[in-house]
Motif scaffolding. Structure first.
Motif, PDB file in Angstrom:
ATOM      1  N   CYS A  16       0.841  -1.221   0.000  1.00 20.53           N
ATOM      2  CA  CYS A  16       0.000   0.000   0.000  1.00 20.53           C
ATOM      3  C   CYS A  16       0.866   1.257   0.000  1.00 20.53           C
ATOM      4  O   CYS A  16       0.534   2.255  -0.630  1.00 20.53           O
ATOM      5  CB  CYS A  16      -0.889   0.056   1.236  1.00 20.53           C
ATOM      6  N   TYR A  17       1.967   1.201   0.749  1.00 24.35           N
ATOM      7  CA  TYR A  17       2.810   2.397   0.901  1.00 24.35           C
ATOM      8  C   TYR A  17       3.642   2.717  -0.343  1.00 24.35           C
ATOM      9  O   TYR A  17       4.208   3.799  -0.430  1.00 24.35           O
ATOM     10  CB  TYR A  17       3.684   2.286   2.162  1.00 24.35           C
ATOM     11  N   GLN A  18       3.665   1.784  -1.312  1.00 27.60           N
ATOM     12  CA  GLN A  18       4.446   2.075  -2.522  1.00 27.60           C
ATOM     13  C   GLN A  18       3.901   3.289  -3.277  1.00 27.60           C
ATOM     14  O   GLN A  18       4.639   3.969  -3.981  1.00 27.60           O
ATOM     15  CB  GLN A  18       4.495   0.852  -3.431  1.00 27.60           C
ATOM     16  N   ASN A  29      -3.240  17.046   4.851  1.00 27.84           N
ATOM     17  CA  ASN A  29      -3.266  17.068   6.325  1.00 27.84           C
ATOM     18  C   ASN A  29      -2.593  18.258   6.976  1.00 27.84           C
ATOM     19  O   ASN A  29      -2.816  18.512   8.156  1.00 27.84           O
ATOM     20  CB  ASN A  29      -2.586  15.798   6.863  1.00 27.84           C
ATOM     21  N   TYR A  30      -1.750  18.960   6.224  1.00 30.75           N
ATOM     22  CA  TYR A  30      -0.933  19.999   6.871  1.00 30.75           C
ATOM     23  C   TYR A  30      -1.123  21.390   6.268  1.00 30.75           C
ATOM     24  O   TYR A  30      -0.235  22.230   6.329  1.00 30.75           O
ATOM     25  CB  TYR A  30       0.538  19.533   6.907  1.00 30.75           C
ATOM     26  N   THR A  31      -2.312  21.588   5.655  1.00 29.97           N
ATOM     27  CA  THR A  31      -2.732  22.928   5.228  1.00 29.97           C
ATOM     28  C   THR A  31      -4.122  23.144   5.843  1.00 29.97           C
ATOM     29  O   THR A  31      -4.712  22.204   6.398  1.00 29.97           O
ATOM     30  CB  THR A  31      -2.807  23.021   3.685  1.00 29.97           C
ATOM     31  N   ILE A 149      13.441   2.845   8.786  1.00 31.50           N
ATOM     32  CA  ILE A 149      12.879   2.123   9.942  1.00 31.50           C
ATOM     33  C   ILE A 149      11.796   1.176   9.463  1.00 31.50           C
ATOM     34  O   ILE A 149      11.123   1.450   8.456  1.00 31.50           O
ATOM     35  CB  ILE A 149      12.296   3.124  10.984  1.00 31.50           C
ATOM     36  N   ASP A 150      11.625   0.068  10.181  1.00 30.49           N
ATOM     37  CA  ASP A 150      10.472  -0.806   9.965  1.00 30.49           C
ATOM     38  C   ASP A 150       9.992  -1.267  11.334  1.00 30.49           C
ATOM     39  O   ASP A 150      10.632  -2.099  11.985  1.00 30.49           O
ATOM     40  CB  ASP A 150      10.871  -2.011   9.098  1.00 30.49           C
ATOM     41  N   VAL A 151       8.867  -0.720  11.769  1.00 34.27           N
ATOM     42  CA  VAL A 151       8.379  -1.011  13.130  1.00 34.27           C
ATOM     43  C   VAL A 151       7.891  -2.451  13.282  1.00 34.27           C
ATOM     44  O   VAL A 151       7.625  -2.893  14.399  1.00 34.27           O
ATOM     45  CB  VAL A 151       7.260  -0.027  13.560  1.00 34.27           C
ATOM     46  N   SER A 172       6.104   9.629  18.227  1.00 36.92           N
ATOM     47  CA  SER A 172       5.621   8.935  17.041  1.00 36.92           C
ATOM     48  C   SER A 172       4.192   9.384  16.764  1.00 36.92           C
ATOM     49  O   SER A 172       3.338   9.336  17.648  1.00 36.92           O
ATOM     50  CB  SER A 172       5.671   7.416  17.245  1.00 36.92           C
ATOM     51  N   CYS A 173       3.950   9.833  15.546  1.00 33.55           N
ATOM     52  CA  CYS A 173       2.637  10.396  15.214  1.00 33.55           C
ATOM     53  C   CYS A 173       2.020   9.701  14.011  1.00 33.55           C
ATOM     54  O   CYS A 173       2.616   9.684  12.921  1.00 33.55           O
ATOM     55  CB  CYS A 173       2.772  11.883  14.911  1.00 33.55           C
ATOM     56  N   PHE A 174       0.836   9.150  14.197  1.00 36.38           N
ATOM     57  CA  PHE A 174       0.035   8.550  13.117  1.00 36.38           C
ATOM     58  C   PHE A 174       0.803   7.479  12.347  1.00 36.38           C
ATOM     59  O   PHE A 174       0.540   7.288  11.161  1.00 36.38           O
ATOM     60  CB  PHE A 174      -0.457   9.642  12.141  1.00 36.38           C
ATOM     61  N   CYS A 175       1.720   6.820  13.021  1.00 39.10           N
ATOM     62  CA  CYS A 175       2.504   5.794  12.326  1.00 39.10           C
ATOM     63  C   CYS A 175       1.952   4.398  12.605  1.00 39.10           C
ATOM     64  O   CYS A 175       1.469   3.729  11.692  1.00 39.10           O
ATOM     65  CB  CYS A 175       3.975   5.888  12.715  1.00 39.10           C
ATOM     66  N   LEU A 176       1.976   3.955  13.874  1.00 41.26           N
ATOM     67  CA  LEU A 176       1.736   2.530  14.155  1.00 41.26           C
ATOM     68  C   LEU A 176       0.372   2.027  13.667  1.00 41.26           C
ATOM     69  O   LEU A 176       0.282   0.951  13.089  1.00 41.26           O
ATOM     70  CB  LEU A 176       1.902   2.253  15.658  1.00 41.26           C
ATOM     71  N   GLU A 177      -0.682   2.828  13.898  1.00 45.46           N
ATOM     72  CA  GLU A 177      -2.024   2.358  13.492  1.00 45.46           C
ATOM     73  C   GLU A 177      -2.188   2.392  11.971  1.00 45.46           C
ATOM     74  O   GLU A 177      -3.020   1.693  11.423  1.00 45.46           O
ATOM     75  CB  GLU A 177      -3.139   3.157  14.193  1.00 45.46           C
ATOM     76  N   SER A 178      -1.384   3.224  11.293  1.00 46.00           N
ATOM     77  CA  SER A 178      -1.578   3.320   9.843  1.00 46.00           C
ATOM     78  C   SER A 178      -0.577   2.467   9.066  1.00 46.00           C
ATOM     79  O   SER A 178      -0.518   2.564   7.845  1.00 46.00           O
ATOM     80  CB  SER A 178      -1.552   4.783   9.388  1.00 46.00           C
ATOM     81  N   VAL A 179       0.182   1.638   9.787  1.00 44.15           N
ATOM     82  CA  VAL A 179       1.082   0.711   9.075  1.00 44.15           C
ATOM     83  C   VAL A 179       0.829  -0.738   9.522  1.00 44.15           C
ATOM     84  O   VAL A 179       1.498  -1.646   9.040  1.00 44.15           O
ATOM     85  CB  VAL A 179       2.571   1.085   9.279  1.00 44.15           C
ATOM     86  N   SER A 180      -0.134  -0.911  10.437  1.00 47.95           N
ATOM     87  CA  SER A 180      -0.377  -2.247  11.002  1.00 47.95           C
ATOM     88  C   SER A 180      -1.658  -2.848  10.433  1.00 47.95           C
ATOM     89  O   SER A 180      -2.670  -2.144  10.324  1.00 47.95           O
ATOM     90  CB  SER A 180      -0.501  -2.157  12.529  1.00 47.95           C
TER      91      SER A 180
HETATM   92  N1  SAM Z   1       4.511  11.055  11.265  1.00 44.94           N
HETATM   93  C1  SAM Z   1       3.916  11.644  10.077  1.00 44.94           C
HETATM   94  C2  SAM Z   1       2.720  12.465  10.469  1.00 44.94           C
HETATM   95  O1  SAM Z   1       2.545  12.718  11.664  1.00 44.94           O
HETATM   96  O2  SAM Z   1       1.974  12.919   9.604  1.00 44.94           O
HETATM   97  C3  SAM Z   1       3.604  10.593   9.012  1.00 44.94           C
HETATM   98  C4  SAM Z   1       2.540   9.592   9.371  1.00 44.94           C
HETATM   99  S1  SAM Z   1       2.015   8.644   7.961  1.00 44.94           S
HETATM  100  C5  SAM Z   1       0.305   8.442   8.289  1.00 44.94           C
HETATM  101  C6  SAM Z   1       2.635   7.017   8.291  1.00 44.94           C
HETATM  102  C7  SAM Z   1       4.110   6.902   8.031  1.00 44.94           C
HETATM  103  O3  SAM Z   1       4.550   5.582   8.365  1.00 44.94           O
HETATM  104  C8  SAM Z   1       4.529   7.134   6.593  1.00 44.94           C
HETATM  105  O4  SAM Z   1       5.494   8.124   6.556  1.00 44.94           O
HETATM  106  C9  SAM Z   1       5.106   5.800   6.146  1.00 44.94           C
HETATM  107  O5  SAM Z   1       6.151   5.908   5.222  1.00 44.94           O
HETATM  108  C10 SAM Z   1       5.560   5.203   7.446  1.00 44.94           C
HETATM  109  N2  SAM Z   1       5.647   3.720   7.411  1.00 44.94           N
HETATM  110  C11 SAM Z   1       5.076   2.872   6.545  1.00 44.94           C
HETATM  111  N3  SAM Z   1       5.394   1.599   6.866  1.00 44.94           N
HETATM  112  C12 SAM Z   1       6.188   1.661   7.964  1.00 44.94           C
HETATM  113  C13 SAM Z   1       6.857   0.677   8.747  1.00 44.94           C
HETATM  114  N4  SAM Z   1       6.743  -0.625   8.502  1.00 44.94           N
HETATM  115  N5  SAM Z   1       7.612   1.113   9.784  1.00 44.94           N
HETATM  116  C14 SAM Z   1       7.715   2.416  10.072  1.00 44.94           C
HETATM  117  N6  SAM Z   1       7.099   3.396   9.363  1.00 44.94           N
HETATM  118  C15 SAM Z   1       6.344   3.017   8.315  1.00 44.94           C
END
Ligand code: SAM
Length: 273
Positions: A16-18, A29-31, A149-151, A172-180
């Motif tokens: 999906c992230y490709q 999100n940032y405007t 990084i790869d969580v 960490s912001c909006f990362c874990l829930e949107s990559v899991s």
């Molecule tokens: N931190 C930013 C923010 O607050 O807007 C970006 C959040 S964005 C919703 C999710 C981020 O997770 C993307 O930048 C994406 O590249 C990154 N991401 C995708 N897969 C990941 C993984 N396996 N490990 C860590 N980060 C990942």
């Protein structure tokens, strides 16, 4: 079999992230209206206020702050850069690391002007808005690196990325829930990043509530684990964190701009046990 299923879920997220498009993501999100500094009910000013408070309460300190899944954004380290001598930015995607590098190296072609953000945080810190240039210089000085990084890996960073004692603080912001792919993977990822933190170090976690997808670019629909407050608290506990404070922001109708189905945002301040 179970292990294979877990791997497949994580691999599907990576696919999906490709299509992730930093310029579009920043625009969505940032405007304004999500980043309208004239309104304190706008999402971004709310997040900046939470981070400002957390970093200035006096209990968060040390040498090294690590931002997990920075994406193409810098807002999340604008307060922390005044407290920590070193800030490490991280992301899964090279396009995002490139976007961050462009800003750090003061190159042309950045997809967002961070000036209003810098000015707003200066205002929160009681400084004159024109101090934003000093803050920008400070941030460029303390960012030591921008690394992959790869969580989902038990060791999310390269072995030499951190000192052996670990980081003093993670944001960490909006990362874990949107990559899991699911709640279990979210909790495991939280445990993995916890391994990067020294004992008693702080975690400042911001994330989406009730979100099932967001757009990472035109037509790039990325699935998200819909979380509620109780699940966030339980995952933190299960991953070895003690919650200090949880704050919740509920989106008003005009913040729902069609780029996701998020209903709220949480801010958690926690300490590693
Ligand atoms: N931190 C930013 C923010 O607050 O807007 C970006 C959040 S964005 C919703 C999710 C981020 O997770 C993307 O930048 C994406 O590249 C990154 N991401 C995708 N897969 C990941 C993984 N396996 N490990 C860590 N980060 C990942």
């Amino acid at each position: 079999m179970e292990r294979k299923q877990k791997e497949n879920g994580v691999a599907a997220m990576a696919v999906c992230y490709q299509g992730f498009d930093p310029a579009a993501y920043l625009q969505y999100n940032y405007t304004a209206p999500r980043a309208d500094f004239g309104r304190n009910d706008s999402i971004v000013p709310w997040k900046l206020a939470c981070l400002h408070r957390a970093f200035t309460e006096g209990d968060v300190s040390g040498e090294l702050l690590v931002d997990i899944g920075s994406g193409p954004t810098l807002y999340q380290v604008l307060s922390g850069c005044e407290v920590f001598k070193k800030v490490l930015l991280t992301d899964f995607l090279e396009v995002n690391r490139q976007e961050l590098r462009r800003w750090v190296q003061d190159e042309k072609g950045c997809n967002l002007d961070w000036t209003p953000y810098l000015q707003h945080v200066c205002k929160l810190e009681g400084r004159r808005p024109s101090a934003w240039t000093e803050k920008a210089a400070k941030l460029r000085e303390v960012i030591t690196d921008i690394v992959p990084i790869d969580v989902h890996r038990p060791h999310p960073l390269a072995p030499d990325a951190l000192p052996s004692a670990g980081a003093d603080c993670l944001v960490s912001c909006f990362c874990l829930e949107s990559v899991s792919p699911d709640l279990a993977a979210f909790t495991r990822a939280l445990g993995h990043i916890g391994g990067l933190l020294r004992p008693r170090g702080h975690l400042l976690l911001i994330g989406a509530l009730g979100e099932s997808y967001y757009f990472g670019g035109p037509g790039v629909k990325i699935p998200v684990v819909p979380l509620n407050e109780a699940q966030v608290c339980a995952s933190l506990k299960e991953s070895g964190f003690t919650l200090i404070r949880l704050e919740v922001y509920t989106l008003s109708q005009d913040m729902r701009v069609g780029v996701d189905d998020v209903t709220g945002v949480f801010f958690a301040k926690a300490r590693k046990d």
